[in-house]
Design an enzyme around this catalytic site. Structure first.
Site, PDB file in Angstrom:
ATOM      1  N   PHE A 156      99.526  17.145  58.720  1.00 41.71           N
ATOM      2  CA  PHE A 156      98.604  16.443  57.823  1.00 41.71           C
ATOM      3  C   PHE A 156      97.158  16.486  58.312  1.00 41.71           C
ATOM      4  O   PHE A 156      96.238  16.293  57.530  1.00 41.71           O
ATOM      5  CB  PHE A 156      99.041  14.978  57.644  1.00 41.71           C
ATOM      6  N   LYS A 180     104.567  25.566  53.227  1.00 43.82           N
ATOM      7  CA  LYS A 180     105.073  24.199  52.993  1.00 43.82           C
ATOM      8  C   LYS A 180     104.085  23.270  53.698  1.00 43.82           C
ATOM      9  O   LYS A 180     104.187  23.012  54.894  1.00 43.82           O
ATOM     10  CB  LYS A 180     106.477  24.077  53.599  1.00 43.82           C
ATOM     11  N   GLU A 183     103.325  16.867  53.278  1.00 42.77           N
ATOM     12  CA  GLU A 183     103.506  16.111  52.035  1.00 42.77           C
ATOM     13  C   GLU A 183     102.548  14.933  51.969  1.00 42.77           C
ATOM     14  O   GLU A 183     102.480  14.231  50.965  1.00 42.77           O
ATOM     15  CB  GLU A 183     104.966  15.652  51.888  1.00 42.77           C
ATOM     16  N   ARG A 184     101.786  14.703  53.073  1.00 45.32           N
ATOM     17  CA  ARG A 184     100.876  13.551  53.057  1.00 45.32           C
ATOM     18  C   ARG A 184      99.505  13.895  52.475  1.00 45.32           C
ATOM     19  O   ARG A 184      98.797  13.019  52.006  1.00 45.32           O
ATOM     20  CB  ARG A 184     100.733  12.991  54.468  1.00 45.32           C
ATOM     21  N   SER A 233     104.197  18.072  65.166  1.00 47.91           N
ATOM     22  CA  SER A 233     104.541  17.295  66.366  1.00 47.91           C
ATOM     23  C   SER A 233     105.588  18.032  67.207  1.00 47.91           C
ATOM     24  O   SER A 233     106.318  18.894  66.711  1.00 47.91           O
ATOM     25  CB  SER A 233     105.066  15.929  65.948  1.00 47.91           C
ATOM     26  N   CYS A 288      94.775  17.611  67.309  1.00 48.49           N
ATOM     27  CA  CYS A 288      95.657  18.011  68.422  1.00 48.49           C
ATOM     28  C   CYS A 288      94.844  18.334  69.659  1.00 48.49           C
ATOM     29  O   CYS A 288      95.377  18.428  70.749  1.00 48.49           O
ATOM     30  CB  CYS A 288      96.487  19.216  68.025  1.00 48.49           C
ATOM     31  N   GLU A 390     101.973  10.760  72.719  1.00 47.96           N
ATOM     32  CA  GLU A 390     100.822  11.153  71.905  1.00 47.96           C
ATOM     33  C   GLU A 390     100.615  10.051  70.859  1.00 47.96           C
ATOM     34  O   GLU A 390     101.450   9.865  69.967  1.00 47.96           O
ATOM     35  CB  GLU A 390     101.103  12.490  71.213  1.00 47.96           C
TER      36      GLU A 390
HETATM   37  P1  NAD Z   1     104.901  16.409  61.793  1.00 50.72           P
HETATM   38  O1  NAD Z   1     105.633  17.128  62.870  1.00 50.72           O
HETATM   39  O2  NAD Z   1     105.389  15.066  61.384  1.00 50.72           O
HETATM   40  O3  NAD Z   1     104.907  17.293  60.444  1.00 50.72           O
HETATM   41  C1  NAD Z   1     104.524  18.636  60.459  1.00 50.72           C
HETATM   42  C2  NAD Z   1     105.260  19.369  59.347  1.00 50.72           C
HETATM   43  O4  NAD Z   1     106.669  19.316  59.611  1.00 50.72           O
HETATM   44  C3  NAD Z   1     105.055  18.748  57.969  1.00 50.72           C
HETATM   45  O5  NAD Z   1     104.904  19.794  57.036  1.00 50.72           O
HETATM   46  C4  NAD Z   1     106.315  17.949  57.731  1.00 50.72           C
HETATM   47  O6  NAD Z   1     106.680  17.892  56.380  1.00 50.72           O
HETATM   48  C5  NAD Z   1     107.367  18.719  58.519  1.00 50.72           C
HETATM   49  N1  NAD Z   1     108.391  17.836  59.064  1.00 50.72           N
HETATM   50  C6  NAD Z   1     108.246  16.541  59.461  1.00 50.72           C
HETATM   51  N2  NAD Z   1     109.409  16.057  59.934  1.00 50.72           N
HETATM   52  C7  NAD Z   1     110.313  17.068  59.861  1.00 50.72           C
HETATM   53  C8  NAD Z   1     111.680  17.183  60.206  1.00 50.72           C
HETATM   54  N3  NAD Z   1     112.358  16.170  60.729  1.00 50.72           N
HETATM   55  N4  NAD Z   1     112.285  18.358  59.991  1.00 50.72           N
HETATM   56  C9  NAD Z   1     111.621  19.406  59.475  1.00 50.72           C
HETATM   57  N5  NAD Z   1     110.310  19.344  59.118  1.00 50.72           N
HETATM   58  C10 NAD Z   1     109.664  18.197  59.310  1.00 50.72           C
HETATM   59  O7  NAD Z   1     103.372  16.389  62.223  1.00 50.72           O
HETATM   60  P2  NAD Z   1     102.173  15.614  61.521  1.00 50.72           P
HETATM   61  O8  NAD Z   1     102.334  14.156  61.782  1.00 50.72           O
HETATM   62  O9  NAD Z   1     101.995  16.080  60.136  1.00 50.72           O
HETATM   63  O10 NAD Z   1     100.926  16.173  62.364  1.00 50.72           O
HETATM   64  C11 NAD Z   1     100.506  15.628  63.572  1.00 50.72           C
HETATM   65  C12 NAD Z   1     101.063  16.402  64.735  1.00 50.72           C
HETATM   66  O11 NAD Z   1     100.668  17.766  64.665  1.00 50.72           O
HETATM   67  C13 NAD Z   1     100.537  15.913  66.076  1.00 50.72           C
HETATM   68  O12 NAD Z   1     101.596  15.889  66.983  1.00 50.72           O
HETATM   69  C14 NAD Z   1      99.508  16.960  66.460  1.00 50.72           C
HETATM   70  O13 NAD Z   1      99.271  17.083  67.838  1.00 50.72           O
HETATM   71  C15 NAD Z   1     100.151  18.185  65.913  1.00 50.72           C
HETATM   72  N6  NAD Z   1      99.184  19.265  65.737  1.00 50.72           N
HETATM   73  C16 NAD Z   1      99.236  20.296  66.607  1.00 50.72           C
HETATM   74  C17 NAD Z   1      98.315  21.316  66.510  1.00 50.72           C
HETATM   75  C18 NAD Z   1      98.329  22.469  67.475  1.00 50.72           C
HETATM   76  O14 NAD Z   1      97.675  23.447  67.204  1.00 50.72           O
HETATM   77  N7  NAD Z   1      99.040  22.396  68.581  1.00 50.72           N
HETATM   78  C19 NAD Z   1      97.354  21.296  65.483  1.00 50.72           C
HETATM   79  C20 NAD Z   1      97.358  20.236  64.586  1.00 50.72           C
HETATM   80  C21 NAD Z   1      98.284  19.219  64.727  1.00 50.72           C
END
Ligand code: NAD
Length: 507
Positions: A156, A180, A183-184, A233, A288, A390
């Site tokens: 998101f 994909k 969704e937020r 994450s 991140c 985090e």
């Molecule tokens: P998230 O992991 O909750 O969601 C990321 C994606 O995965 C979304 O599209 C979501 O729909 C999907 N998803 C969520 N739960 C899932 C599950 N149980 N099974 C399968 N798919 C699932 O992450 P977020 O809260 O949207 O974003 C924040 C996180 O992203 C933080 O941890 C941040 O550090 C990380 N991030 C990392 C980078 C990097 O380059 N390393 C860059 C941006 C964000």
């Protein structure tokens, strides 16, 4: 803005060049976090809808792969011009669903555009290697070919930039794509797909399917999807890496972070204070690469930082993106606000010193907004959960260590390995730090050392699962596979049948 006065808009998917309504009955709420209201609902796709999008992408692949590389590059130029022309509209979509300021949203779109600009050079980037005369009458050459259908799953916090780390390069390489998005905040990625279409992309080359875990699982399990790019994450990334590779896919999963900034006693404290302000509190800490831990070598840097930082935080303008004077916006939704405030409670219980408390902040005119004020903890220790987890919000922890060696060891031992920085005037310790620290992206007096598009972005350890970082040369390698060809023609020297392997050059 009151919930009762808002007409909730239903969003759609984007498949085969068309807006497609969801066919299921599951929907996700999309907030405008600055006002704490639900403004849109996004369809959460079931497996059949995902498989339909994959079929469309698979059908589009042969023709797109065969499209001359110069034409694919031209499309990227067109797309770049369109994104530039629509930057106000796109930034508004990002800010109204994510909450970051308009200027920050524009900056993130521009960072995404830099990857599009990198992709404009695809004819140069895909040039193969050729060795003439590797044996008598034998030539050898290598080329990189696209994989087929690739998929991207994005977080998101950067709804424009992170998708643009993925689909432009994948598509420029000749792949087709199913995105994909989170969704937020799905509206900006949906609009980007429409702009790709307007830029001249044939139907089906880029598809956007909205959803949650069910949609992700359908992408991971479908054998027609060749590669998965994920950003999000760590627990989700690790799951995606294992499930995707179990289905023999190529997976790059860029994950969570805990980024430390070492402050040496000789650092320029004005520079440090400015750096901490932007890197810890920009985008409400939802980056991140945000700095979430300052490691003070000795007590003096910590004491001086607190002295300089607190008055600046008192003047930090927290508010909605609609106010041009806002410097820090809200966090993504009410659940995130509650989770972050819960961490502040825990930090207090664990015995860290709360120097500045961001709980319970009131923003006039945005009383229901998901705001958390800038928070600072001092005397944080590595066993506290505000250090180990985090938090992904505007919460900074200061850890005091006795020596430089202790600082490097602590950072290298941390399970995350995305970014880190050292602030010092001493070139010798800076050089040693870059060499020794076990982290993927390192800054020297640069708090957020994000590589530009022609380099590659990626962390180490639990911040990246897979072998490839994103964009830059690693991105090209990820979205293509190598083919090596050896040729000999009948008019060349004839050796007769050869039964034994020979040394190089003797085919
Ligand atoms: P998230 O992991 O909750 O969601 C990321 C994606 O995965 C979304 O599209 C979501 O729909 C999907 N998803 C969520 N739960 C899932 C599950 N149980 N099974 C399968 N798919 C699932 O992450 P977020 O809260 O949207 O974003 C924040 C996180 O992203 C933080 O941890 C941040 O550090 C990380 N991030 C990392 C980078 C990097 O380059 N390393 C860059 C941006 C964000």
């Amino acid at each position: 803005m009151k919930q009762e006065s808002i007409e909730i808009q239903k969003l759609h998917h984007f498949v085969s060049g068309q807006r497609v309504p969801g066919t299921g009955n599951r929907f996700g709420d999309v907030y405008n976090p600055a006002f704490g209201v639900i403004t849109r609902q996004v369809p959460l796709a079931g497996a059949d809808e995902v498989r339909q999008a994959i079929s469309v992408a698979e059908e589009a692949f042969p023709q797109w792969m065969a499209t001359p590389v110069g034409r694919r590059a031209q499309l990227m130029f067109n797309f770049r011009d369109l994104v530039r022309a629509h930057i106000e509209e796109l930034a508004e979509l990002v800010s109204s669903e994510h909450g970051k300021t308009i200027e920050d949203a524009k900056g993130s779109i521009t960072r995404g555009l830099e990857v599009v600009e990198f992709a404009c050079g695809i004819p140069q980037l895909l040039k193969g290697e050729y060795s003439a005369g590797v044996a008598s009458g034998v030539d050898s050459w290598g080329m990189r070919q696209p994989l087929g259908v690739c998929a991207g799953i994005t977080p998101f916090n950067f709804p424009a930039m992170v998708p643009m780390w993925m689909f432009p390069l994948a598509i420029a390489c000749g792949n087709t794509f199913v995105l994909k998005p989170s969704e937020r905040d799905p509206s900006c990625p949906l609009r980007l797909a429409e702009l790709m279409q307007e830029a001249g992309l044939p139907d089906g080359v880029l598809n956007v399917i909205n959803g949650d875990r069910e949609a992700v699982d359908a992408l991971l399990d479908d054998e027609r999807v060749q590669a998965i790019s994920f950003v999000g994450s760590t627990p989700v990334g690790e799951y995606i890496y294992h499930r995707g590779t179990a289905h023999n896919k190529r997976v790059q999963a860029l994950c969570g972070a805990k980024n430390h900034m070492v402050v040496m006693p000789d650092a320029d404290m004005d520079q440090v204070t400015d750096a901490v302000l932007g890197a810890a509190y920009g985008s409400a800490g939802e980056r991140c690469m945000a700095i979430s831990v300052v490691v003070s070598v000795g007590d003096e840097p910590a004491d001086r930082l607190i002295e300089q930082l607190i008055p600046r935080l008192d003047n930090l303008r927290v508010g909605p993106y609609t106010d041009p004077g806002t410097e820090m916006g809200p966090v993504i939704n009410p659940a995130a606000k509650e989770r972050i405030e819960g961490y502040i409670d825990k930090g207090v219980e664990e015995g860290a010193i709360l120097v500045r408390d961001g709980r319970g902040i009131r923003v006039p005119g945005s009383e229901n907004g998901c705001f958390v004020g800038a928070t600072v903890f001092d005397h944080v220790t590595p066993d506290m959960c505000i250090y180990t987890d985090e938090i992904f919000g505007p919460v900074l922890g200061i850890v005091r260590v006795r020596s430089y060696d202790e600082a490097v060891q602590m950072i290298s031992d941390n399970p995350y390995g995305n970014g880190t920085a050292i602030f010092t005037r001493d070139g010798d310790s800076a050089r040693e730090f870059c060499d020794r620290v076990r982290i993927g992206m390192v800054g020297v007096n640069v708090p957020i050392p994000v590589p530009l598009a022609f380099h590659s972005f990626g962390g180490w350890k639990n911040s990246l699962f897979g072998d490839h970082a994103m964009h830059g040369p690693e991105g090209i390698r990820f979205y293509t596979r190598l083919k090596t060809i050896t040729t000999r023609w009948p008019s060349g020297i004839k050796e007769g049948a050869v039964f034994n392997f020979k040394a190089g050059g003797e085919h």
